[in-house]
Design a protein around this motif. Structure first.
Motif, PDB file in Angstrom:
ATOM      1  N   LEU A 178       1.178  -1.010  -0.061  1.00 25.50           N
ATOM      2  CA  LEU A 178       0.148  -0.165   0.297  1.00 25.50           C
ATOM      3  C   LEU A 178       1.302   1.201   0.319  1.00 25.50           C
ATOM      4  N   VAL A 179       1.895   1.143   0.864  1.00 27.19           N
ATOM      5  CA  VAL A 179       2.455   2.389   0.760  1.00 27.19           C
ATOM      6  C   VAL A 179       3.871   2.945  -0.452  1.00 27.19           C
ATOM      7  N   SER A 180       4.213   1.550  -1.169  1.00 28.74           N
ATOM      8  CA  SER A 180       4.375   2.097  -2.416  1.00 28.74           C
ATOM      9  C   SER A 180       3.752   2.050  -3.587  1.00 28.74           C
ATOM     10  N   THR A 181       2.587   1.850  -3.145  1.00 30.27           N
ATOM     11  CA  THR A 181       1.584   2.143  -4.472  1.00 30.27           C
ATOM     12  C   THR A 181       1.432   3.817  -4.586  1.00 30.27           C
ATOM     13  N   LEU A 182       0.940   4.025  -2.910  1.00 27.60           N
ATOM     14  CA  LEU A 182       0.477   5.124  -2.864  1.00 27.60           C
ATOM     15  C   LEU A 182       1.645   5.930  -2.689  1.00 27.60           C
ATOM     16  N   ASN A 183       2.719   5.788  -2.343  1.00 26.04           N
ATOM     17  CA  ASN A 183       3.775   7.305  -3.235  1.00 26.04           C
ATOM     18  C   ASN A 183       3.880   7.078  -4.751  1.00 26.04           C
ATOM     19  N   SER A 184       3.855   6.046  -5.123  1.00 28.95           N
ATOM     20  CA  SER A 184       3.970   5.810  -6.892  1.00 28.95           C
ATOM     21  C   SER A 184       2.315   6.541  -7.712  1.00 28.95           C
ATOM     22  N   SER A 185       2.366   7.007  -6.889  1.00 26.23           N
ATOM     23  CA  SER A 185       0.249   7.114  -7.457  1.00 26.23           C
ATOM     24  C   SER A 185       0.005   8.014  -7.080  1.00 26.23           C
ATOM     25  N   GLN A 186       0.443   9.302  -6.896  1.00 24.10           N
ATOM     26  CA  GLN A 186       0.569  10.565  -6.394  1.00 24.10           C
ATOM     27  C   GLN A 186      -0.674  11.119  -7.417  1.00 24.10           C
ATOM     28  N   LEU A 187      -0.436  11.787  -8.616  1.00 23.47           N
ATOM     29  CA  LEU A 187      -1.260  12.125  -9.813  1.00 23.47           C
ATOM     30  C   LEU A 187      -2.423  11.772 -10.130  1.00 23.47           C
ATOM     31  N   GLU A 188      -2.515  10.059 -10.323  1.00 20.13           N
ATOM     32  CA  GLU A 188      -3.691   9.473  -9.505  1.00 20.13           C
ATOM     33  C   GLU A 188      -4.586  10.004  -8.378  1.00 20.13           C
ATOM     34  N   THR A 230      -5.746  13.453  -8.307  1.00 22.83           N
ATOM     35  CA  THR A 230      -6.714  13.711  -9.702  1.00 22.83           C
ATOM     36  C   THR A 230      -8.292  13.214  -8.933  1.00 22.83           C
ATOM     37  N   HIS A 231      -8.450  11.937  -8.515  1.00 20.45           N
ATOM     38  CA  HIS A 231      -9.687  11.420  -7.890  1.00 20.45           C
ATOM     39  C   HIS A 231      -9.806  12.913  -7.121  1.00 20.45           C
ATOM     40  N   LEU A 232      -8.934  13.542  -6.166  1.00 25.85           N
ATOM     41  CA  LEU A 232      -9.343  14.144  -5.107  1.00 25.85           C
ATOM     42  C   LEU A 232      -9.855  15.505  -5.759  1.00 25.85           C
ATOM     43  N   SER A 233      -8.835  15.983  -6.844  1.00 25.86           N
ATOM     44  CA  SER A 233      -9.714  17.564  -6.936  1.00 25.86           C
ATOM     45  C   SER A 233     -10.943  17.112  -8.009  1.00 25.86           C
ATOM     46  N   LEU A 234     -11.421  15.662  -8.504  1.00 24.45           N
ATOM     47  CA  LEU A 234     -13.337  15.702  -9.068  1.00 24.45           C
ATOM     48  C   LEU A 234     -13.689  15.653  -7.984  1.00 24.45           C
ATOM     49  N   GLN A 260      -3.249   7.986   7.916  1.00 31.43           N
ATOM     50  CA  GLN A 260      -1.564   8.304   8.066  1.00 31.43           C
ATOM     51  C   GLN A 260      -1.081  10.087   6.043  1.00 31.43           C
ATOM     52  N   HIS A 261      -1.571   8.988   5.592  1.00 31.37           N
ATOM     53  CA  HIS A 261      -1.332   9.317   4.040  1.00 31.37           C
ATOM     54  C   HIS A 261      -2.211  10.352   4.240  1.00 31.37           C
ATOM     55  N   PHE A 262      -3.476  11.595   4.678  1.00 31.50           N
ATOM     56  CA  PHE A 262      -3.909  12.498   4.226  1.00 31.50           C
ATOM     57  C   PHE A 262      -3.697  13.084   5.780  1.00 31.50           C
ATOM     58  N   ASN A 263      -3.762  14.393   5.595  1.00 33.64           N
ATOM     59  CA  ASN A 263      -3.976  15.842   6.399  1.00 33.64           C
ATOM     60  C   ASN A 263      -5.347  16.131   6.675  1.00 33.64           C
ATOM     61  N   GLN A 264      -5.401  16.704   7.822  1.00 34.41           N
ATOM     62  CA  GLN A 264      -6.322  17.296   8.937  1.00 34.41           C
ATOM     63  C   GLN A 264      -7.225  18.414   7.022  1.00 34.41           C
ATOM     64  N   PHE A 265      -6.535  18.746   6.387  1.00 30.55           N
ATOM     65  CA  PHE A 265      -7.715  18.967   5.201  1.00 30.55           C
ATOM     66  C   PHE A 265      -7.461  17.981   3.597  1.00 30.55           C
ATOM     67  N   ALA A 266      -7.542  16.619   3.911  1.00 26.53           N
ATOM     68  CA  ALA A 266      -7.841  16.195   3.133  1.00 26.53           C
ATOM     69  C   ALA A 266      -6.413  15.601   2.055  1.00 26.53           C
ATOM     70  N   GLN A 267      -5.556  16.719   2.869  1.00 28.45           N
ATOM     71  CA  GLN A 267      -4.188  16.236   1.620  1.00 28.45           C
ATOM     72  C   GLN A 267      -3.752  15.571   1.538  1.00 28.45           C
ATOM     73  N   LEU A 268      -2.949  14.460   0.605  1.00 31.19           N
ATOM     74  CA  LEU A 268      -2.117  13.403   0.419  1.00 31.19           C
ATOM     75  C   LEU A 268      -0.901  13.458   1.036  1.00 31.19           C
ATOM     76  N   GLN A 269      -1.182  13.190   1.940  1.00 30.25           N
ATOM     77  CA  GLN A 269       0.861  13.488   2.450  1.00 30.25           C
ATOM     78  C   GLN A 269       1.807  12.061   1.912  1.00 30.25           C
TER      79      GLN A 269
END
Length: 250
Positions: free
Chosen positions: A141-151, A154-158, A239-248
């Motif tokens: 999961l950690v490796s996939t999240l780190n390599s899928s930042q753009l995707e 994009t989902h978050l922006s939509l 753990q990969h999102f902050n309180q503002f729903a931003q990816l970390q």
């Protein structure tokens, strides 16, 4: 004498490494020494625990195994993510406790809940499998999240929530963590006889009884591993999102 003769197998392995110039002689010798030392120490400790049958001693042994399993799984996943040890340890503990509670109350029904004959070996094998499941699923999961930042972004922006944005990655990580257990279940008895069943057969236990106990253990492992991977991946996604729903990324 049986152990001494068994060491001859390692001598053959070391000789083959020398012959093929593999350079594994030192590692094989070290692994052999650690195996003998660790199992000897564990054997003496368990002999004491089995003799006194004190619940505090039993829980102490299980607690040590839990700590080791937590550290190993955490190191496999990542050493950068904060508060990962309590997440992994809590997940493994919860899964192991629920599985053992169900098994002891409804299946085995030992004379006492802390009977070391049942609790220690069952806890050990469940902890080991839960540790592997947590490590595989968490690392995937950690490796996939780190390599899928753009995707993900994009989902978050939509308009997707963090849970929706990483749902597919989480499901794939959970499946990866369950693969070894499911593969074992598919071929158990056909391709291989698991260690517990083999040990019982060597000690003279009726094959039908040995098969029954092995089935119980495999079902325990499947349940505990699934619970562990569910909890670990849920925590990692948070753990990969902050309180503002931003990816970390870590």
């Amino acid at each position: 004498m049986q152990l001494i003769w068994a060491l001859g197998l390692m001598a053959i392995a070391i000789a083959l490494s020398v012959w093929q110039k593999l350079g594994l002689e030192g590692r094989l010798a070290l692994a052999m020494g650690r195996t003998v030392l660790q199992l000897s120490v564990v054997g003496y400790v368990l002999a004491i625990v089995f003799e006194f049958k004190n619940p505090l001693l039993v829980l102490l042994v299980v607690g040590v195994m839990l700590v080791v399993a937590t550290i190993v799984a955490r190191n496999r996943i990542s050493q950068k993510i904060p508060r990962l040890i309590p997440l992994v340890g809590g997940s493994i503990l919860t899964a192991t406790a629920l599985t053992l509670l169900y098994t002891n109350l409804l299946v085995l029904q030992p004379p006492t809940w802390y009977d070391p004959q049942y609790l220690i070996p069952l806890a050990g094998i469940v902890l080991g499998n839960a540790m592997n499941g947590a490590a595989i699923a968490g690392e995937r999961l950690v490796s996939t999240l780190n390599s899928s930042q753009l995707e993900i972004e994009t989902h978050l922006s939509l308009g997707a929530t963090p849970q929706q944005a990483v749902a597919q990655y989480r499901r794939e990580a959970i499946k990866a963590g369950l693969i070894p257990t499911i593969n074992t279940m598919m071929v158990v008895g056909l391709v291989t006889l698991p260690g517990i069943m083999t040990g019982q057969l060597l000690s003279g236990v009726n094959p039908l009884i040995a098969a029954t106990y092995q089935a119980i253990i495999i079902f325990m492992l499947a349940c505990a591993t699934l619970i562990t991977t569910l909890l670990v991946t849920t925590g990692l996604c948070r753990q990969h999102f902050n309180q503002f729903a931003q990816l970390q990324l870590w």
